[in-house]
Write a protein that holds these residues in place. Structure first.
Motif, PDB file in Angstrom:
ATOM      1  N   LYS A   1    -114.040 -48.105  31.833  1.00 38.71           N
ATOM      2  CA  LYS A   1    -113.457 -48.650  30.611  1.00 38.71           C
ATOM      3  C   LYS A   1    -112.638 -49.905  30.896  1.00 38.71           C
ATOM      4  O   LYS A   1    -112.675 -50.868  30.121  1.00 38.71           O
ATOM      5  CB  LYS A   1    -112.594 -47.595  29.930  1.00 38.71           C
ATOM      6  CG  LYS A   1    -113.380 -46.446  29.310  1.00 38.71           C
ATOM      7  CD  LYS A   1    -114.390 -46.927  28.270  1.00 38.71           C
ATOM      8  CE  LYS A   1    -113.735 -47.613  27.092  1.00 38.71           C
ATOM      9  NZ  LYS A   1    -114.733 -48.134  26.118  1.00 38.71           N
ATOM     10  N   LEU A   2    -111.896 -49.916  32.014  1.00 33.90           N
ATOM     11  CA  LEU A   2    -111.104 -51.099  32.344  1.00 33.90           C
ATOM     12  C   LEU A   2    -111.985 -52.296  32.659  1.00 33.90           C
ATOM     13  O   LEU A   2    -111.564 -53.447  32.508  1.00 33.90           O
ATOM     14  CB  LEU A   2    -110.177 -50.812  33.528  1.00 33.90           C
ATOM     15  CG  LEU A   2    -109.050 -49.799  33.276  1.00 33.90           C
ATOM     16  CD1 LEU A   2    -108.182 -49.653  34.515  1.00 33.90           C
ATOM     17  CD2 LEU A   2    -108.191 -50.211  32.081  1.00 33.90           C
ATOM     18  N   ARG A   3    -113.209 -52.039  33.100  1.00 33.10           N
ATOM     19  CA  ARG A   3    -114.144 -53.124  33.395  1.00 33.10           C
ATOM     20  C   ARG A   3    -114.997 -53.493  32.183  1.00 33.10           C
ATOM     21  O   ARG A   3    -115.906 -54.300  32.276  1.00 33.10           O
ATOM     22  CB  ARG A   3    -115.045 -52.710  34.550  1.00 33.10           C
ATOM     23  CG  ARG A   3    -114.278 -52.375  35.843  1.00 33.10           C
ATOM     24  CD  ARG A   3    -113.910 -53.628  36.614  1.00 33.10           C
ATOM     25  NE  ARG A   3    -113.210 -53.353  37.850  1.00 33.10           N
ATOM     26  CZ  ARG A   3    -113.721 -52.775  38.934  1.00 33.10           C
ATOM     27  NH1 ARG A   3    -114.958 -52.364  38.947  1.00 33.10           N
ATOM     28  NH2 ARG A   3    -112.978 -52.625  40.014  1.00 33.10           N
ATOM     29  N   GLY A   4    -114.756 -52.858  31.029  1.00 38.20           N
ATOM     30  CA  GLY A   4    -115.420 -53.275  29.802  1.00 38.20           C
ATOM     31  C   GLY A   4    -116.698 -52.554  29.445  1.00 38.20           C
ATOM     32  O   GLY A   4    -117.417 -52.988  28.532  1.00 38.20           O
ATOM     33  N   LEU A   5    -117.038 -51.448  30.113  1.00 36.09           N
ATOM     34  CA  LEU A   5    -118.244 -50.706  29.761  1.00 36.09           C
ATOM     35  C   LEU A   5    -118.060 -50.006  28.418  1.00 36.09           C
ATOM     36  O   LEU A   5    -116.944 -49.701  27.997  1.00 36.09           O
ATOM     37  CB  LEU A   5    -118.585 -49.675  30.838  1.00 36.09           C
ATOM     38  CG  LEU A   5    -119.529 -50.144  31.958  1.00 36.09           C
ATOM     39  CD1 LEU A   5    -118.867 -51.217  32.802  1.00 36.09           C
ATOM     40  CD2 LEU A   5    -119.940 -48.970  32.837  1.00 36.09           C
ATOM     41  N   THR A   6    -119.170 -49.738  27.745  1.00 37.29           N
ATOM     42  CA  THR A   6    -119.131 -49.000  26.486  1.00 37.29           C
ATOM     43  C   THR A   6    -118.723 -47.558  26.752  1.00 37.29           C
ATOM     44  O   THR A   6    -118.775 -47.069  27.888  1.00 37.29           O
ATOM     45  CB  THR A   6    -120.493 -49.004  25.798  1.00 37.29           C
ATOM     46  OG1 THR A   6    -121.423 -48.235  26.595  1.00 37.29           O
ATOM     47  CG2 THR A   6    -121.025 -50.416  25.600  1.00 37.29           C
ATOM     48  N   ASP A   7    -118.347 -46.854  25.690  1.00 34.65           N
ATOM     49  CA  ASP A   7    -117.956 -45.452  25.833  1.00 34.65           C
ATOM     50  C   ASP A   7    -119.095 -44.615  26.399  1.00 34.65           C
ATOM     51  O   ASP A   7    -118.894 -43.766  27.275  1.00 34.65           O
ATOM     52  CB  ASP A   7    -117.527 -44.882  24.474  1.00 34.65           C
ATOM     53  CG  ASP A   7    -116.239 -45.511  23.967  1.00 34.65           C
ATOM     54  OD1 ASP A   7    -115.331 -45.763  24.788  1.00 34.65           O
ATOM     55  OD2 ASP A   7    -116.138 -45.741  22.753  1.00 34.65           O
TER      56      ASP A   7
END
Length: 319
Positions: free
Chosen positions: A273-279
């Motif tokens: 999540k911190l690297r911007g991946l989707t849920d």
């Protein structure tokens, strides 16, 4: 190409308990009165939900600062040494000359484990040892073992409010409540300032007094962030704001030791999540990290970017 985009320059703060794990492993691990049984393997390993998650986050390429307390003994020095070896900053781990470092005895048969814990310094983490200036250059705050960190229980809400005011995202893992009281009122208040609450299935059902996963969404408080439920060999479930529910299939492995698998899952989800991946991708990534951690004895150090690339080459598509 890496499994995740480049790391943020801001660090993750993990505040929590710190102890060693004494892990005995065999297929028939149950003790029997007045009998001596031999086991196939043993490890002295870095333990605690918070520390294993910190090690996993560092292994996944994030800068991690750990805040904790240990006794002035060999186990305390071992814990700090292992965290440093795994790339975690231990500048803010306090050594208490009056305390003894906590110990967990883990009896594992590969698919599950039984735990006996001597608390020692585990419950001694307090607001006084947390340097508030750490919040100034951090991006995320995490802790584990809510029920074991006895002195912090009245203070998590204030700390999470401060973290949110500084622009951090927040997460925690409750762990099992030995008293089975579950402290629901405090947890409900804390969830309003928590981006990702990451309990196991059984913990979630007990905390929210639900009879099944299907019933769980209707039992959650309205004012909350995302609840991520770890279901072991069944994968994981994300219960998102607005009532959206997402399931992620498990990775099928032949586990050696499940100690720390949930904490490695936590590290994977937070890192993703911190690297911007989707849920959805973050759930799958977390499942991979949890599965990878079960392939060796001991919870810490088994999850790295390199190891994950070998275990799950398809994960490169998430970058």
């Amino acid at each position: 190409m890496s499994l995740l985009p480049a790391a943020s320059s801001k660090k993750v703060i993990v505040i929590g308990e710190l102890n060693v794990d004494l892990i005995f492993a065999d297929s028939s691990i149950k003790p029997e009165p007045n009998r001596e049984k031999l086991v196939r393997d043993f490890r002295l390993a870095l333990g605690s939900s918070s520390a294993i998650a910190a090690a996993g986050l560092a292994g996944l390429g994030l800068e991690v600062s750990f805040v904790s307390i240990v006794g002035d003994d060999e186990f305390g020095r071992f814990c700090c040494g292992e965290l440093k070896r795994l790339g975690v900053d231990v500048t803010h781990v306090v050594v208490d000359l009056r305390a003894r470092t906590g110990v967990t005895l883990s009896l594992t048969d590969g698919s599950d484990r039984s735990l006996l814990t001597y608390m020692g310094s585990i419950g001694s983490v307090s607001p006084e040892i947390f340097p508030l200036e750490l919040l100034n250059d951090a991006s995320h705050l995490h802790f584990g073992s809510y029920y074991l960190q006895e002195q912090m229980q009245p203070h998590w809400l204030e700390l999470f409010k401060l973290a949110k005011a500084h622009g951090l995202t927040t997460s925690f893992d409750a762990g099992w409540d030995p008293a089975e009281a579950w402290d629901r009122e405090r947890l409900t208040s804390l969830l309003a300032y928590t981006d990702w609450f990451i309990p196991s299935e059984e913990e979630a059902l007990r905390i929210f007094e639900a009879g099944s996963l299907e019933e769980l969404p209707g039992r959650l408080p309205a004012d909350r962030g995302t609840v991520i439920v770890k279901c072991g060999a069944a994968g994981s479930v994300g219960l998102f704001e607005g009532g959206w529910v997402e399931f992620a299939d498990p990775f099928v492995v032949d586990p050696v030791d499940t100690t720390g698998a949930g904490d490695s899952f936590n590290a994977g989800f937070i890192a993703a999540k911190l690297r911007g991946l989707t849920d959805v991708d973050a759930l799958e990534y977390a499942n991979a990290c949890g599965a990878l951690s079960t392939l060796a004895i001991g919870g810490a150090g088994g999850v790295t970017l390199e190891g994950l690339a070998r275990f799950w080459p398809e994960g490169r598509r998430l970058a």
